[in-house]
Design a protein around this motif. Structure first.
Motif, PDB file in Angstrom:
ATOM      1  N   PHE A 147       0.846  -1.189   0.000  1.00 19.31           N
ATOM      2  CA  PHE A 147       0.000   0.000   0.000  1.00 19.31           C
ATOM      3  C   PHE A 147       0.881   1.239   0.000  1.00 19.31           C
ATOM      4  CE2 PHE A 147      -2.461  -3.228   2.485  1.00 19.31           C
ATOM      5  CZ  PHE A 147      -3.414  -3.479   1.512  1.00 19.31           C
ATOM      6  N   ASP A 148       0.263   2.398  -0.226  1.00 16.94           N
ATOM      7  CA  ASP A 148       1.024   3.640  -0.224  1.00 16.94           C
ATOM      8  C   ASP A 148       1.222   4.183   1.188  1.00 16.94           C
ATOM      9  OD1 ASP A 148      -1.520   4.456   0.322  1.00 16.94           O
ATOM     10  OD2 ASP A 148      -1.677   5.904  -1.309  1.00 16.94           O
ATOM     11  N   SER A 167      -9.747   4.601   1.604  1.00 15.67           N
ATOM     12  CA  SER A 167      -9.140   4.608   0.281  1.00 15.67           C
ATOM     13  C   SER A 167      -7.621   4.592   0.415  1.00 15.67           C
ATOM     14  CB  SER A 167      -9.584   5.847  -0.501  1.00 15.67           C
ATOM     15  OG  SER A 167      -8.953   5.893  -1.775  1.00 15.67           O
ATOM     16  N   ALA A 168      -6.978   3.848  -0.452  1.00  9.70           N
ATOM     17  CA  ALA A 168      -5.515   3.762  -0.411  1.00  9.70           C
ATOM     18  C   ALA A 168      -4.977   3.447  -1.793  1.00  9.70           C
ATOM     19  CB  ALA A 168      -5.065   2.692   0.590  1.00  9.70           C
ATOM     20  N   GLY A 169      -3.751   3.822  -2.017  1.00  8.07           N
ATOM     21  CA  GLY A 169      -3.073   3.433  -3.247  1.00  8.07           C
ATOM     22  C   GLY A 169      -2.353   2.114  -3.034  1.00  8.07           C
ATOM     23  N   THR A 171       0.558  -0.873  -4.933  1.00  4.53           N
ATOM     24  CA  THR A 171       1.537  -1.216  -5.964  1.00  4.53           C
ATOM     25  C   THR A 171       1.668  -2.726  -6.016  1.00  4.53           C
ATOM     26  OG1 THR A 171       2.802   0.817  -5.605  1.00  4.53           O
ATOM     27  CG2 THR A 171       3.918  -0.968  -6.743  1.00  4.53           C
ATOM     28  N   ARG A 180       0.312   0.198 -10.619  1.00  5.91           N
ATOM     29  CA  ARG A 180      -0.258   0.920  -9.480  1.00  5.91           C
ATOM     30  C   ARG A 180      -1.744   1.147  -9.689  1.00  5.91           C
ATOM     31  NH1 ARG A 180       4.853   3.298 -10.199  1.00  5.91           N
ATOM     32  NH2 ARG A 180       6.178   3.240  -8.320  1.00  5.91           N
ATOM     33  N   GLY A 181      -2.424   1.427  -8.598  1.00  3.98           N
ATOM     34  CA  GLY A 181      -3.854   1.709  -8.680  1.00  3.98           C
ATOM     35  C   GLY A 181      -4.388   2.174  -7.339  1.00  3.98           C
ATOM     36  N   ARG A 182      -5.718   2.291  -7.254  1.00  2.13           N
ATOM     37  CA  ARG A 182      -6.403   2.694  -6.024  1.00  2.13           C
ATOM     38  C   ARG A 182      -7.377   1.600  -5.609  1.00  2.13           C
ATOM     39  NH1 ARG A 182      -4.305   6.652  -3.191  1.00  2.13           N
ATOM     40  NH2 ARG A 182      -6.370   7.014  -2.261  1.00  2.13           N
ATOM     41  N   LEU A 183      -7.626   1.537  -4.317  1.00  2.76           N
ATOM     42  CA  LEU A 183      -8.567   0.543  -3.815  1.00  2.76           C
ATOM     43  C   LEU A 183      -9.282   1.067  -2.571  1.00  2.76           C
ATOM     44  CD1 LEU A 183      -7.080  -0.606  -1.045  1.00  2.76           C
ATOM     45  CD2 LEU A 183      -5.798  -1.981  -2.670  1.00  2.76           C
ATOM     46  N   ASN A 184     -10.370   0.406  -2.244  1.00  2.00           N
ATOM     47  CA  ASN A 184     -11.036   0.612  -0.963  1.00  2.00           C
ATOM     48  C   ASN A 184     -10.625  -0.533  -0.050  1.00  2.00           C
ATOM     49  OD1 ASN A 184     -12.430   3.010  -1.427  1.00  2.00           O
ATOM     50  ND2 ASN A 184     -14.175   1.956  -2.350  1.00  2.00           N
ATOM     51  N   ILE A 200     -10.233  -3.401  -5.479  1.00  2.00           N
ATOM     52  CA  ILE A 200      -9.598  -2.529  -6.475  1.00  2.00           C
ATOM     53  C   ILE A 200     -10.638  -1.744  -7.230  1.00  2.00           C
ATOM     54  CG2 ILE A 200      -8.200  -2.500  -8.575  1.00  2.00           C
ATOM     55  CD1 ILE A 200      -6.701  -4.907  -7.470  1.00  2.00           C
TER      56      ILE A 200
END
Length: 202
Positions: A147-148, A167-169, A171, A180-184, A200
């Motif tokens: 995670f970011d 919410s988090a980014g 890798t 990379r992307g975003r997810l809940n 995702i």
């Protein structure tokens, strides 16, 4: 049971407490550790009965002789054991896998040791679309996911707002390739350890 006992510290719960309970019109003076009074009160609340009803049931069992306080301790310990067994069942890997599989979008479960413990077919398709030639190998061997923010920080945020996703980014890396992307994120538990469910976003 009063609030002073329900909010007692761990140290206080070892102290003997004397209580008078009326059973069948007769008063019973009973001395138990505060811990057992707290557990018996929880049991009575769950069953929607009075604490006196629990005591009466114990007396009924001991009609031909026996120690009432010992029986009350047994009933409290049995209740705690059943609660623990239920908690373990609800935090099993099969339950987490079911939660992940129920999501139609890419989803996974990540444990604190950074190991993916479950993922759904949509997650596998997501990874394969970004890393040609990737094959599934439980638990996604060779795949790195982060995670970011620190795992513990994300867990802390989820615990601070129970029931609310965060919410988090993220890798994902395989060898020298990354995406990379975003997810809940949501919080789950696997046999006492924190597990983050990642859903995702498109």
């Amino acid at each position: 049971m009063g609030d002073d006992q329900s909010t007692a510290s761990v140290e206080d719960l070892s102290e003997l407490r004397f209580r008078v309970v009326t059973v069948g019109g007769q008063r019973r003076g009973i001395k138990l550790e505060a811990l057992f009074w707290a557990v018996l009160s929880d049991l009575a609340a769950e069953r929607r009965v009075k604490l006196a009803d629990i005591v009466a049931e114990c007396e009924q069992v001991l009609r031909e002789g026996g120690n009432l306080t010992a029986r009350l301790r047994y009933v409290a310990a049995k209740y705690l054991r059943e609660q623990l067994a239920d908690a373990r069942e609800r935090s099993s890997l099969s339950v987490i896998t079911g939660q992940v599989y129920a999501c139609p979008s890419p989803a996974f479960a990540l444990a604190g040791n950074r190991r993916i413990v479950a993922y759904n077919p949509a997650f596998l398709t997501f990874v394969q679309s970004r890393f040609l030639g990737f094959q599934a190998s439980p638990p996604a061997q060779g795949l790195r996911l982060a995670f970011d923010m620190q795992f513990a920080e994300l867990v802390g945020r989820l615990k601070a707002s129970p029931g609310e996703p965060q919410s988090a980014g993220f890798t994902i890396g395989i060898n020298e390739h990354i995406t990379r992307g975003r997810l809940n994120a949501a919080l789950s538990s696997l046999l006492g350890q924190d597990v983050i469910l990642g859903f995702i976003l498109a």
